[in-house]
Design a protein around this motif. Structure first.
Motif, PDB file in Angstrom:
ATOM      1  N   LEU B 143       0.864  -1.181   0.000  1.00  0.00           N
ATOM      2  CA  LEU B 143       0.000   0.000   0.000  1.00  0.00           C
ATOM      3  C   LEU B 143       0.899   1.229   0.000  1.00  0.00           C
ATOM      4  O   LEU B 143       1.918   1.241   0.708  1.00  0.00           O
ATOM      5  N   HIS B 144       0.569   2.219  -0.774  1.00  0.00           N
ATOM      6  CA  HIS B 144       1.393   3.430  -0.764  1.00  0.00           C
ATOM      7  C   HIS B 144       0.954   4.333   0.399  1.00  0.00           C
ATOM      8  O   HIS B 144       0.464   5.434   0.208  1.00  0.00           O
ATOM      9  N   ASP B 145       1.155   3.806   1.587  1.00  0.00           N
ATOM     10  CA  ASP B 145       0.751   4.521   2.801  1.00  0.00           C
ATOM     11  C   ASP B 145       1.982   5.038   3.552  1.00  0.00           C
ATOM     12  O   ASP B 145       3.067   5.141   2.964  1.00  0.00           O
ATOM     13  N   GLU B 146       1.843   5.296   4.841  1.00  0.00           N
ATOM     14  CA  GLU B 146       2.957   5.853   5.599  1.00  0.00           C
ATOM     15  C   GLU B 146       4.187   4.939   5.594  1.00  0.00           C
ATOM     16  O   GLU B 146       5.316   5.417   5.491  1.00  0.00           O
ATOM     17  N   ALA B 147       3.951   3.630   5.737  1.00  0.00           N
ATOM     18  CA  ALA B 147       5.089   2.698   5.774  1.00  0.00           C
ATOM     19  C   ALA B 147       5.881   2.771   4.460  1.00  0.00           C
ATOM     20  O   ALA B 147       7.116   2.808   4.451  1.00  0.00           O
ATOM     21  N   TRP B 148       5.150   2.795   3.374  1.00  0.00           N
ATOM     22  CA  TRP B 148       5.775   2.895   2.042  1.00  0.00           C
ATOM     23  C   TRP B 148       6.552   4.215   1.933  1.00  0.00           C
ATOM     24  O   TRP B 148       7.673   4.257   1.406  1.00  0.00           O
ATOM     25  N   LEU B 149       5.946   5.282   2.440  1.00  0.00           N
ATOM     26  CA  LEU B 149       6.607   6.589   2.375  1.00  0.00           C
ATOM     27  C   LEU B 149       7.891   6.592   3.206  1.00  0.00           C
ATOM     28  O   LEU B 149       8.905   7.167   2.801  1.00  0.00           O
TER      29      LEU B 149
END
Lengths: 488, 304
Positions: B143-149
């Protein structure tokens, strides 16, 4: 006599030929000793393994060439490559390099002269009828002054080593010489496989070639252009040398275009781009003279750019190599190169020419016709090994047939003694062993406004069929990496 | 995790480029200098000298590649990346976990004999392939969420750091060339080497359509807005990632986000002529500022 092991287990040395790695007594030549240690230590399994790695590497790089066939798209083949490199000690190379520079300098002066004052013709050093009867002499070039006075920016001189151990120039290749992309790709592959050998021998690098090529091309842009736009003009993806065209454009970081990508307006050349027309200053064309401009040369050509010659004549674009340079690598004109060197430079030629008979001369034609079985006869206007007749391999009927061709058009043919090209160990996959095969060398040189440069080494071409003397890729030839070595 | 993985990629590519460079380099460039250059870039020079190992190609390659006690080695970083991934296994995809774990086992099973057998080229090629697969899984299976960021922030910070380190190393190498007969050729070699180490060789030629020169290379690797390895490109992405995480348009003075935007502005409005006045001073200063940014990021998001 050295003990022969591994892939050299059954290596036979024919004393009639000059073997570059072995003496006729079976000893390894000094500069090949370390290389041979490495190769002799490989058994068949190990050799086949690295051979496969090399082939895969070249395949992934896309080192292929097209062969014309009945199929519309041609046939794409992996250019055969042999792992055992050809080595040239740097002092020996120095002679070749100096000789090529001398030869090219003289030929360039010759080209300027024949398209301007024609002094060499007036002084009867070169017969004018020979020149004017050449299909490569282009009257459209008369009086044109190419930037820097340079006609032959890129050359590929074919050189052989005879069984007397001396180098001879076979051809000068002054139009669109092919093969340098194979030199660079072969080296990339070899570096991945034989890292330690490169360090041991201090092999001279070739990686700077494309930078030198771009510098050369940019240096001869029309005057007053500070940041020239340069392009490589290709006939297209079906051309046999397309790999090289795309390779060079990519390596230089300049656009690869086809004729239809360019147009001429008011004697300026433009490239079609998505942001509108962009002026082009230098065209490195890989299209033959006859096809570069249908308005001037072959009207049926769809490969060129209508109006390109007019733009060139107006000094608004440079064409590399200049149109009309082929006249100097006409195989009949080749015979005069030693005289051309003496005439313009007042020097003795450093590199030898192969003795040549010109069939247009009745006495020489007579000799040729009487000695066909001992001669190589070549059409003066062909390249790629096409039309070459090797007398000692022909039947009586074939010889008679070829005699008729010479009778019908003597100007078209020259003949040379059958030179014994040197041989070098080459791995023959079907036989699973190394055998002697004939080789030659195509040495690449650049001539720009500020520098003349000869690439260290060049392309060693190898005739893969036993006893064959024709090394061209289109005739089943392969290649080897060429190492100019400083330490051995 | 992103930082550790990115570091292995850059060290590997730099080592590979220099490996081939050592073949092509003129004799006047000593092999030892090339090896020192690799050690310097990898941050392993002092440790290596202290280890009493010989200045020899395979020894140096083994030290920066596989030495588990060298905190700058590829192996050390892969172990750390795998530990990070293991700790966050519940938040990442199985595809990403497996690709990182495979990478770890490949490195972990590599002993000196095996390394000797496959050689530096095949080893570094494999490292680059592992990184490509992992990067693909980061972008295409998370998922392009906080973890990805956060992973991306790490990658961009590390990429910026490593590119600056390479530039500094090469400037030092060029400065070491005697201004003699072959200076131009040697400068060309070193410059091409820098571009190949950063995968910028082809694109910089296409961008400038000229013979590569040092000035263009510095400009391209520092200021180009569209090349993924350039400093400005990565600072822009760092700013963008931070803005997406906080989801506010205005930041307090001296906050992490403010500092990142300020750093981006100061670099992207610098001209190459200014950098060339004192390039080493410029890049050392930039390296310090990126390190400060990394510290601030760690303090804000990664320390509990």
């Amino acid at each position: 006599m050295e003990i022969q092991t591994g892939i050299f287990n059954s290596y036979k040395i024919d004393p009639a030929h000059f073997d570059e790695a072995w003496t006729s007594k079976g000893d390894i030549r000094v500069h090949y000793k370390h290389l041979m240690e490495t190769f002799k230590s490989l058994d068949f399994e190990e050799y086949n393994k690295i051979n496969e790695i090399a082939k895969t590497n070249l395949f992934y790089q896309g080192v292929t060439f097209n062969v014309y066939s009945e199929k519309a798209e041609g046939v794409e083949r992996l250019f055969p490559f042999d792992l055992f490199p050809r080595m040239i000690p740097s002092d020996e190379w120095q002679t070749i390099e100096t000789g090529i520079k001398q030869r090219n300098k003289a030929i360039n002066l010759f080209l300027w002269d024949i398209y301007h004052d024609q002094k060499i013709l007036k002084d009867k050093i070169v017969p004018s009828e020979l020149l004017f009867s050449s299909q490569f002499y282009k009257k459209e070039m008369i009086g044109i002054n190419p930037p820097g006075g340079i006609y032959i920016h890129i050359t590929g001189t074919d050189i052989i080593k005879h069984n007397d151990g001396k180098y001879y120039v076979l051809e000068d290749n002054l139009r669109c010489p092919s093969g340098v992309s194979y030199v660079l790709s072969n080296r990339e592959t070899m570096k991945k496989i034989f890292f330690n050998l490169f360090s041991r021998y201090h092999v001279k690098p070739v990686m700077q070639y494309t930078e030198k090529l771009l510098s050369t091309i940019r240096s001869v842009a029309p005057d007053r252009i500070d940041n020239p736009t340069c392009v490589v003009l290709t006939p297209g993806t079906y051309n046999s040398a397309y790999f090289e065209h795309s390779f060079l454009a990519h390596q230089m970081g300049i656009q690869l275009v086809e004729g239809r990508d360019l147009f001429v307006e008011k004697n300026f050349v433009y490239m079609k781009t998505i942001s509108g027309p962009k002026r082009v200053d230098v065209v490195y064309r890989r299209v033959d003279d006859d096809f570069i401009d249908p308005l001037v040369f072959n009207p049926k050509s769809v490969l060129g750019v209508p109006g390109l010659m007019a733009a060139y004549q107006a000094g608004n674009v440079n064409i590399i190599n200049a149109p009309g340079t082929g006249v100097a690598d006409d195989k009949a004109v080749y015979t005069y190169v030693p005289d051309i060197i003496k005439y313009y430079l007042g020097e003795e030629p450093i590199l030898n020419n192969v003795p040549t008979y010109r069939c247009e001369r009745p006495d020489e034609m007579k000799y040729v016709l009487e000695n066909m079985h001992n001669l190589v006869v070549k059409p003066v206007d062909e390249s790629g090994g096409y039309g070459v007749f090797i007398g000692n391999r022909k039947t009586k009927e074939e010889i008679e047939e070829y005699k008729k061709l010479i009778h019908d058009n003597p100007r078209k043919y020259i003949a040379q003694p059958i030179m014994s090209l040197s041989v070098l160990s080459t791995y023959i996959e079907d036989a699973k062993e190394s055998e002697q095969r004939h080789i030659d060398l195509r040495a690449f040189a650049l001539m720009g406004k500020d520098e003349t440069y000869v690439l260290d080494g060049g392309l060693t071409r190898v005739a893969l069929s036993k006893g064959n003397l024709i090394v061209n890729s289109s005739q089943g030839g392969g290649s080897k990496d060429t190492w100019v070595i400083e330490n051995y | 995790m992103g930082r550790y993985l990115e570091r292995t990629e850059h060290i590997s590519r730099f080592a590979q480029a220099h490996y081939f460079f050592s073949i092509d380099a003129p004799r006047s460039i000593k092999k030892e200098h090339i090896l020192e250059s690799v050690l310097n870039m990898a941050g392993s020079y002092v440790e290596y000298i202290g280890s009493q190992n010989k200045m020899e190609t395979m020894e140096v390659a083994r030290f920066i590649g596989l030495d588990e006690f060298n905190s700058s080695s590829i192996k050390y970083s892969v172990v750390k990346a795998r530990e990070n991934a293991r700790g966050a296994k519940d938040s990442i995809s199985s595809e990403l976990w497996e690709s990182i774990n495979t990478y770890y086992h490949y490195i972990n099973s590599m002993d000196a004999a095996k390394f000797e057998e496959i050689g530096i080229y095949e080893f570094s090629k494999k490292i680059l392939e592992f990184n490509s697969v992992i990067n693909g899984n980061i972008d295409n299976s998370l998922l392009h969420d906080e973890a990805w960021l956060i992973i991306h922030l790490g990658q961009h910070i590390e990429r910026t750091t490593q590119v600056i380190r390479m530039i500094v190393t090469k400037i030092n190498d060029i400065n070491r060339i005697p201004k003699k007969e072959y200076y131009n050729m040697l400068e060309l070699f070193e410059n091409v080497n820098l571009l190949k180490s950063t995968e910028a060789y082809d694109m910089s030629k296409i961008f400038y359509r000229e013979v590569p020169n040092v000035s263009h290379s510095l400009e391209f690797l520092t200021l180009n807005r569209n090349f993924p390895k350039s400093v400005v490109y990565n600072l822009r992405h760092i700013e963008n990632c931070l803005l997406r995480i906080t989801n506010v348009s205005k930041h307090e003075t001296n906050s992490l986000e403010f500092y990142a935007s300020k750093l981006l502005c100061s670099v992207q409005y610098t001209m190459i002529q200014e950098i060339e006045k004192e390039p080493l001073a410029f890049y050392h200063d930039l390296l310090n500022k990126v390190a400060k940014l990394a510290d601030m990021l760690e303090t804000k998001y990664l320390q509990y």
